[in-house]
Design a protein around this motif. Structure first.
Motif, mmCIF file in Angstrom:
data_model
loop_
_atom_site.group_PDB
_atom_site.id
_atom_site.type_symbol
_atom_site.label_atom_id
_atom_site.label_comp_id
_atom_site.label_asym_id
_atom_site.label_seq_id
_atom_site.Cartn_x
_atom_site.Cartn_y
_atom_site.Cartn_z
ATOM 1 N N ILE D 202 4.048 -7.461 10.114
ATOM 2 C CA ILE D 202 2.897 -7.162 9.430
ATOM 3 C C ILE D 202 2.870 -6.547 8.327
ATOM 4 C CG2 ILE D 202 0.571 -5.832 9.625
ATOM 5 C CD1 ILE D 202 0.969 -6.152 12.803
ATOM 6 N N THR D 203 2.556 -7.124 7.104
ATOM 7 C CA THR D 203 2.985 -6.520 5.910
ATOM 8 C C THR D 203 1.747 -5.530 5.353
ATOM 9 O OG1 THR D 203 2.203 -8.520 4.996
ATOM 10 C CG2 THR D 203 4.348 -8.447 4.990
ATOM 11 N N SER D 204 0.636 -5.934 5.600
ATOM 12 C CA SER D 204 -0.497 -4.980 5.192
ATOM 13 C C SER D 204 -1.616 -5.136 6.036
ATOM 14 C CB SER D 204 -1.159 -5.417 3.715
ATOM 15 O OG SER D 204 -1.572 -6.725 3.937
ATOM 16 N N LEU D 205 -2.491 -3.992 6.212
ATOM 17 C CA LEU D 205 -3.556 -3.789 7.306
ATOM 18 C C LEU D 205 -4.777 -2.794 6.540
ATOM 19 C CD1 LEU D 205 -3.337 -0.854 8.763
ATOM 20 C CD2 LEU D 205 -1.414 -2.208 9.772
ATOM 21 N N CYS D 206 -5.676 -3.116 7.201
ATOM 22 C CA CYS D 206 -6.889 -2.389 7.070
ATOM 23 C C CYS D 206 -7.649 -1.769 8.145
ATOM 24 C CB CYS D 206 -7.884 -3.151 6.010
ATOM 25 S SG CYS D 206 -9.569 -1.836 5.428
ATOM 26 N N ALA D 207 -7.639 -0.483 8.616
ATOM 27 C CA ALA D 207 -7.997 -0.375 9.883
ATOM 28 C C ALA D 207 -9.371 0.720 10.091
ATOM 29 C CB ALA D 207 -6.924 0.650 10.381
ATOM 30 N N GLN D 208 -9.871 0.844 11.231
ATOM 31 C CA GLN D 208 -10.817 1.605 11.486
ATOM 32 C C GLN D 208 -10.725 2.114 12.966
ATOM 33 O OE1 GLN D 208 -14.346 -1.141 11.792
ATOM 34 N NE2 GLN D 208 -15.846 0.391 11.065
ATOM 35 N N VAL D 209 -10.221 3.540 12.657
ATOM 36 C CA VAL D 209 -9.884 4.287 14.034
ATOM 37 C C VAL D 209 -10.898 5.062 14.454
ATOM 38 C CG1 VAL D 209 -7.994 5.667 15.037
ATOM 39 C CG2 VAL D 209 -7.378 3.814 13.270
ATOM 40 N N GLU D 210 -11.567 5.504 15.700
ATOM 41 C CA GLU D 210 -12.721 6.261 16.090
ATOM 42 C C GLU D 210 -12.566 6.780 17.539
ATOM 43 O OE1 GLU D 210 -15.817 4.031 15.003
ATOM 44 O OE2 GLU D 210 -16.321 3.099 17.107
ATOM 45 N N LEU D 353 -3.441 4.651 11.054
ATOM 46 C CA LEU D 353 -3.930 5.945 10.995
ATOM 47 C C LEU D 353 -4.320 6.136 9.413
ATOM 48 C CD1 LEU D 353 -1.832 7.854 13.727
ATOM 49 C CD2 LEU D 353 -4.395 6.960 13.894
ATOM 50 N N ALA D 354 -3.270 6.146 8.745
ATOM 51 C CA ALA D 354 -3.373 6.442 7.151
ATOM 52 C C ALA D 354 -4.547 5.462 6.681
ATOM 53 C CB ALA D 354 -2.120 6.103 6.718
ATOM 54 N N SER D 355 -4.491 4.300 7.086
ATOM 55 C CA SER D 355 -5.429 3.135 6.513
ATOM 56 C C SER D 355 -6.890 3.699 6.880
ATOM 57 C CB SER D 355 -5.350 1.737 7.140
ATOM 58 O OG SER D 355 -6.642 0.975 6.868
ATOM 59 N N SER D 356 -7.134 3.901 7.997
ATOM 60 C CA SER D 356 -8.040 4.302 8.572
ATOM 61 C C SER D 356 -8.775 5.689 7.908
ATOM 62 C CB SER D 356 -8.265 4.650 10.180
ATOM 63 O OG SER D 356 -9.858 5.150 10.513
ATOM 64 N N ALA D 357 -8.008 6.617 7.738
ATOM 65 C CA ALA D 357 -8.338 7.890 7.063
ATOM 66 C C ALA D 357 -8.655 7.590 5.556
ATOM 67 C CB ALA D 357 -7.120 8.836 7.011
ATOM 68 N N GLN D 358 -8.259 6.731 4.959
ATOM 69 C CA GLN D 358 -8.214 6.196 3.316
ATOM 70 C C GLN D 358 -9.391 5.420 3.308
ATOM 71 O OE1 GLN D 358 -4.720 4.923 1.803
ATOM 72 N NE2 GLN D 358 -3.498 6.559 2.899
ATOM 73 N N GLY D 359 -9.821 4.774 4.202
ATOM 74 C CA GLY D 359 -10.941 3.671 4.178
ATOM 75 C C GLY D 359 -10.381 2.397 3.501
ATOM 76 N N TRP D 361 -6.951 -0.787 2.283
ATOM 77 C CA TRP D 361 -5.837 -1.571 2.901
ATOM 78 C C TRP D 361 -4.534 -0.770 2.563
ATOM 79 C CZ3 TRP D 361 -5.567 -6.471 5.255
ATOM 80 C CH2 TRP D 361 -6.580 -7.018 5.303
ATOM 81 N N VAL D 362 -3.644 -0.684 3.367
ATOM 82 C CA VAL D 362 -2.270 -0.190 3.077
ATOM 83 C C VAL D 362 -1.036 -1.269 3.263
ATOM 84 C CG1 VAL D 362 -3.179 2.196 3.816
ATOM 85 C CG2 VAL D 362 -1.835 0.688 5.393
ATOM 86 N N ASN D 363 -0.007 -0.842 2.658
ATOM 87 C CA ASN D 363 0.995 -1.752 2.898
ATOM 88 C C ASN D 363 2.012 -1.017 4.108
ATOM 89 O OD1 ASN D 363 0.896 -3.794 0.917
ATOM 90 N ND2 ASN D 363 1.630 -2.319 -0.482
ATOM 91 N N VAL D 364 2.239 -1.703 5.132
ATOM 92 C CA VAL D 364 2.816 -1.175 6.237
ATOM 93 C C VAL D 364 4.115 -0.495 5.708
ATOM 94 C CG1 VAL D 364 3.912 -1.606 8.493
ATOM 95 C CG2 VAL D 364 1.725 -2.486 7.894
ATOM 96 N N ALA D 365 4.963 -1.295 4.865
ATOM 97 C CA ALA D 365 6.298 -0.538 4.561
ATOM 98 C C ALA D 365 6.333 0.650 3.582
ATOM 99 C CB ALA D 365 6.903 -1.653 3.421
ATOM 100 N N ASP D 366 5.176 1.349 3.560
ATOM 101 C CA ASP D 366 4.931 2.468 2.620
ATOM 102 C C ASP D 366 4.840 3.515 3.848
ATOM 103 O OD1 ASP D 366 4.716 1.133 0.497
ATOM 104 O OD2 ASP D 366 2.734 1.334 0.215
ATOM 105 N N TYR D 367 4.834 3.129 5.120
ATOM 106 C CA TYR D 367 5.052 4.398 6.174
ATOM 107 C C TYR D 367 6.232 4.609 7.265
ATOM 108 C CZ TYR D 367 0.370 4.591 4.408
ATOM 109 O OH TYR D 367 -0.701 4.656 3.604
#
Ligand SMILES: NC(=O)C1=CN([C@@H]2O[C@H](COP(=O)(O)OP(=O)(O)OC[C@H]3O[C@@H](n4cnc5c(N)ncnc54)[C@H](O)[C@@H]3O)[C@@H](O)[C@H]2O)C=CC1
Ligand SMILES: NC(=O)C1=CN([C@@H]2O[C@H](COP(=O)(O)OP(=O)(O)OC[C@H]3O[C@@H](n4cnc5c(N)ncnc54)[C@H](O)[C@@H]3O)[C@@H](O)[C@H]2O)C=CC1
Ligand SMILES: NC(=O)C1=CN([C@@H]2O[C@H](COP(=O)(O)OP(=O)(O)OC[C@H]3O[C@@H](n4cnc5c(N)ncnc54)[C@H](O)[C@@H]3O)[C@@H](O)[C@H]2O)C=CC1
Ligand SMILES: NC(=O)C1=CN([C@@H]2O[C@H](COP(=O)(O)OP(=O)(O)OC[C@H]3O[C@@H](n4cnc5c(N)ncnc54)[C@H](O)[C@@H]3O)[C@@H](O)[C@H]2O)C=CC1
Lengths: 367, 367, 367, 367
Positions: D202-210, D353-359, D361-367
């Motif tokens: 998975i290269t990038s994602l946008c999440a909603q965690v709650e 978790l980071a994507s959700s916190a930031q609201g 999209w993030v690149n997975v490779a950055d984590y």
């Protein structure tokens, strides 16, 4: 925890399944006895040695008498062809050992009767290998019926259908020779047992037994591959059972539906972790068959997994059998299904063949 | 497009269904005739008028002879109770009009025979209302079998099960009185027709017919509510049919499975837009029952919707019947199922009741 | 019963469906108005005449203004491409006639806003063609949620997936050109409406819209064929919607699952007569998803058939729409979904495209 | 056959499952090594002794260092909470022993990285416990995709949903405290692994965690119970993953659907012995999703049973893991999924978790 030495006659399909079951059962269930795999028996020394090494037995032998008499063997599992069941069981009882025998119990009513008599005379624990009725789902179905959850049973439809002989171009082998190896002799006992377990004794029936593929590779087939009967159960319910090993597309068609005055139950072994229950309750608009996934709330599930819906499989049924057999031995109290059940199943098979030959209804008690 | 005046005897369950079907059929299908709703007939003038207004007929009447003889009525639909079918049909043929008659054709083999004779003598188009076999899915099933897609048929299991009388506390009414209104008289004809359509004529059978709830509200029930038979088809296949209106949980259990030497077909009217097909083709690892959703590629679907999987419903079956009836009239060529089929279905019902009474196999041709 | 003259613009897929619906609706439902099929309009005189004859209209025309202004036309149905919706609706309102418009309402938020304004200004009845939410099953799902049967909604997953463009070798046509004809413009509105109907307004979303097959027959595709968004509903629930017309194997994948604090509902239009309901009630061992078959106990089913499980189909949804539109006209009270709903759906589509372009969450109210 | 001494840290849910798996594996599979259950470790001496007796280990201990260093222990299984994984694994590698670690690998990316580094440095065999991807059905799904059976993958939808925390009235415990024990930390890794195994990185994602139920028994819940993300896979496919432990009605909702340009695959662990495959082949009228029942033709099924459709269950997945781990040790070649896979799964969790916190999209490779 005390140990118990296990001897298994047969190392094929079911011999392996029982070996694996006894290897795992005491880790999964809180049995009072922990099995030791002592002796495995097969037709030749070479195959016995192969099974010994593969399954982890202490010793292999090609002589089942040797196995039965070995003092280290404290319980005997018969997983050899039906033609051998009677003699092995009688010898084991004579040697004062409990016996678990694969289905069908004997090759005939007479053989099974002799086995029941020997079991009784010896006072030994005895059990017959009807594994399908032991899934958590089917055990739960029994419980629901017993508790009256679907009211009075009015109709039962059962089948045991597979398709391993559906391809007409398959050459024949031992499975296509001899009544005992036919569809009635081999597959039917499972569902006859199922019907009896769920609904009760069958009093009369009318059958149609036949051979769809009469020759294979130019050789005449001498047993049946498809059969059905209508019946009346002792409790008054009407029934229909169907058996086939030429049911193209069916892989494990041990399936039933049970109509009651207050509900209905449906089950299909091809999705063995689900039981479908309908009850005549609540508002009309919300009624429907509930697909219940088995879980820790159902019989014999929890030892396999704490999570519902995680599922049990074929091998787990054999483990449940092993647990029950060990429990019966430990407590010296027989647990259903004993040889007596195996005998009654044979009687129904016998009545079925007779009814088909006569083209008439017959009373099961006459066979 | 030419018009055709329609008269419908009966404005209840099926009278309404046919009225709606004739209102819509010419918009959906490319029929050569466009129906005009001329006359509706019911037991009283008041109800006839109610139906007339509700369904959009030109005229209402409480006398079916009036309807039959009205020159504006060019085709007669019989949607009144079975006891009326024979007389109305005979009068309509005598008046030189084509007749569509709801199932069952007559109340008895004799009645149905008289109806077939009258149809033949008159040369008029005639059709009987077996609607379930007309879903796109079941029509496609017939086609698959005819084309040999599943090889030789070896086994057929069919059922027509509902649960509208499952609740034992329901009071009885006309439905619980008289053989013609029983489960065999009322529900069974659909699936007997289905079995014949899919597999062919039934030559012999052995039946068990019974009344699960023998009294209702203190009154004796005089007809059956559950029945089954085993049978042999002319083409050699073994069969089993089951009928029930006390099948708790079943709402529209017109269902069948057809085993063939090369495949299997399964269908359940409760999911009428799906047909399940298994074929003994391709790699073993990829075989399985295919859930085929009906669509424009299947018989009589496209006029309802260009999108596959969008689905047809009960009312659409009646529209397909209307289309076929209008086509038969326009072309003056009968379309299956004619009265002759209705007669054969009655014969099987008759044989079933006889077999159950005798507790023996019977030849259908003897009834 | 009073009559009402119907004019339909468009005689294709939906024009035919509405024609058939208005032909049958007054026979099936107890409407206060009985429709007369007055005028059908298509792009050419020849096709208009073809539709007239085929569907049974009194007159055909190739000029929608002619239709709108014909005094015999008392209600206008717009079943022409989305590019025409706005102008036809505005003209019809100006002529003082109620309007039923197929989905999507306008091609853009601005167009839809103009249509809503015109509807309001005219005081005329207006309705938009979201048919899928009108199956008895989906209406019942709405009812269950409203009644709190599954508690607070915590999650919604919806999809509208089909596969009519899955085959990459299909040449492009008008469907593969222009945003309005893309997956978001064409399919998505149904499920966006569904989500809103079942759960309520969507406040924010984050989308991914794309074109899987970028060229067809050498020509660039200018619209999307697959899209998804995550969202937050006004009531706090989390959601996910997915739309595709390249979903190989899916024929009518209008499907949803709704998680609640006390239960769950699942539905798939490919089996449109079943609703699956789970409730956190009764003993753990008996819990499971109930497959409820629609029947007379559910909204708008009974007029089609008195028997539960007998089923309704695609065409019946259009009949239910016709019934509601006639009822709104007869009572002069708008019935959901009016143009206002169509506008809100457009707004979500607009927000989706913007979010995807920006790669960020957006507030729906900003579009 | 050589023996191998097994030490298991943890005797709870998974400790028991692994103990049973190692007891049975060598009987079912042709492993080169036969396990001996040497040491089990739990938090107290009493519980360690209880597990020892119940599962049949030679020895119990409350000190995992004792277990790791015992020369009779030749392979270490970590089935203790995630907070312990890192230290135990590092010690075991330092002691020159192969390690099987339950999922998730470490509590954080940093921990998992340390574990991967230690594994690499030691040259020891290492494996992580993603059992669900090992069912015969899911292994077969992987194979079908790899072979291009459904063409290019265009969309993936996966979920891991259960409902053990759906009841809001349940008091909180350790499971409702700490990110590592939340839905993302605990359930999500299985399906993230599944998505990676089936589709690729998975290269990038946008999440909603709650957190749906924010307090339990008056105490604040400090971790999530529901989460979703949209994503892009390295191979270009669009994806959506959903995780929940409050999904009322879902018991083992490890489920996925995979859209390809030539076909589609669907799977639901609640019916783990069936895989649904659609291919764009053959006549349109015969296309549909095939329900393939697992059997000897599928990966890792045959050792459990020679009959297709007879089914495997949860415990069998753990046995397959044991077989693979023993094989890796015997051949000294790592078998997927190694610690490296566990690390990549952690990275996706972290990105979620980071994507959700930031609201955003993030690149997975950055984590
Ligand atoms: N409960 C169930 O699901 C099943 C039950 N069975 C039953 O299990 C029994 C065994 O069947 P399978 O395992 O399928 O057969 P198989 O052919 O796979 O194995 C039979 C084994 O018995 C051994 N054997 C044969 N004759 C022997 C003799 N005279 N002395 C000692 N060993 C002998 C063979 O060497 C072989 O190891 C049968 O009674 C069969 O009906 C079979 C399959 C499934
Ligand atoms: N194909 C199918 O799915 C179904 C077929 N049927 C068949 O349709 C027929 C009618 O049944 P339903 O519509 O259910 O009955 P119903 O009781 O709903 O309606 C019967 C109608 O016939 C009228 N009627 C009765 N006696 C009459 C007479 N002597 N002269 C004129 N009109 C008379 C009544 O006024 C009433 O309008 C029966 O033959 C039944 O077996 C019924 C239900 C379903
Ligand atoms: N609710 C549903 O399930 C569906 C809704 N639709 C919607 O229905 C509408 C029509 O779509 P289809 O019936 O599929 O299209 P179609 O292409 O099958 O038919 C369009 C009809 O509109 C007529 N037309 C086109 N331009 C016209 C003009 N300027 N003046 C008068 N007539 C004109 C054409 O002659 C044709 O008869 C669209 O808005 C579409 O989004 C379409 C399919 C399904
Ligand atoms: N693959 C799967 O399907 C599942 C995996 N898991 C994973 O398995 C691991 C264990 O979980 P469960 O078995 O559910 O937990 P559990 O709570 O049932 O058992 C944990 C065991 O670890 C022992 N333990 C705890 N701290 C310890 C320490 N410091 N030293 C030695 N022993 C210690 C406890 O005494 C207990 O026997 C976790 O990493 C979990 O995520 C859990 C459930 C399912």
């Amino acid at each position: 925890m005390a140990d118990i030495g296990i001897g298994i006659v047969g190392g094929g399909y079911m011999g392996k399944a029982h070996a694996a079951a006894y290897a795992a059962v005491a880790t999964l269930f809180e049995t009072d006895l922990r099995p030791r795999l002592e002796v495995v028996c097969a037709t030749s020394d070479a195959s016995a040695e192969r099974y010994r090494a593969a399954y982890g037995f202490a010793r292999g032998t090609s002589d089942w008498r040797d196995l039965v008499e070995d003092p280290k063997v404290e319980a005997v599992i018969i997983a050899a062809p039906q033609s051998t069941h009677r003699d092995i069981a009688l010898a084991a009882f004579a040697a004062g050992k409990p016996v678990f025998c694969e289905k069908p119990l004997g090759e005939s009513v007479a053989d099974s009767q002799a086995m029941v008599d020997a079991a009784t005379a010896s006072g030994q624990i005895n059990m017959v290998g009807f594994n399908y009725i032991r899934t958590p789902a089917s055990q739960f179905a029994r419980q629901l019926i017993t508790e009256g959850r679907i009211g009075e049973v009015t109709y039962f439809r059962g089948e045991h259908t597979e398709d391993f002989l559906a391809d007409a171009s398959l050459k024949g082998d031992w499975r296509t020779q001899g009544a005992g190896n036919g569809c009635m002799g081999d597959l039917a006992p499972h569902m006859i047992n199922g019907a009896r377990a769920l609904i009760g004794p069958i009093t009369s029936l009318c059958a149609q037994v036949e051979t769809v593929h009469a020759t294979r590779g130019g050789v005449a087939v001498t047993n049946d591959d498809q059969a059905q009967f209508m019946c009346r159960f002792e409790n008054g319910a009407q029934g229909h059972l169907f058996f086939s090993r030429v049911a193209t597309g069916r892989k494990m068609g041990y399936a039933y539906e049970i109509h009651g005055t207050k509900g209905q139950i449906r089950f299909d072994q091809e999705d063995q972790n689900a039981l479908h229950l309908y009850t005549m309750e609540g508002p009309e608009a919300e009624r429907g068959f509930r697909k219940i996934l088995t879980g820790p709330a159902h019989p014999d599930y929890k030892p396999f997994c704490l999570g519902p819906g995680h599922g049990t499989g074929y091998q787990d049924q054999i483990i449940i059998e092993a647990k029950d057999f060990l429990t019966a031995i430990a407590t010296q109290k027989n647990i259903w299904p004993t040889f007596a059940e195996g005998l009654e199943v044979n009687r129904v098979v016998s009545a079925t063949l007779a009814s088909s030959a006569q083209g008439a209804w017959v009373n099961v008690a006459d066979y």
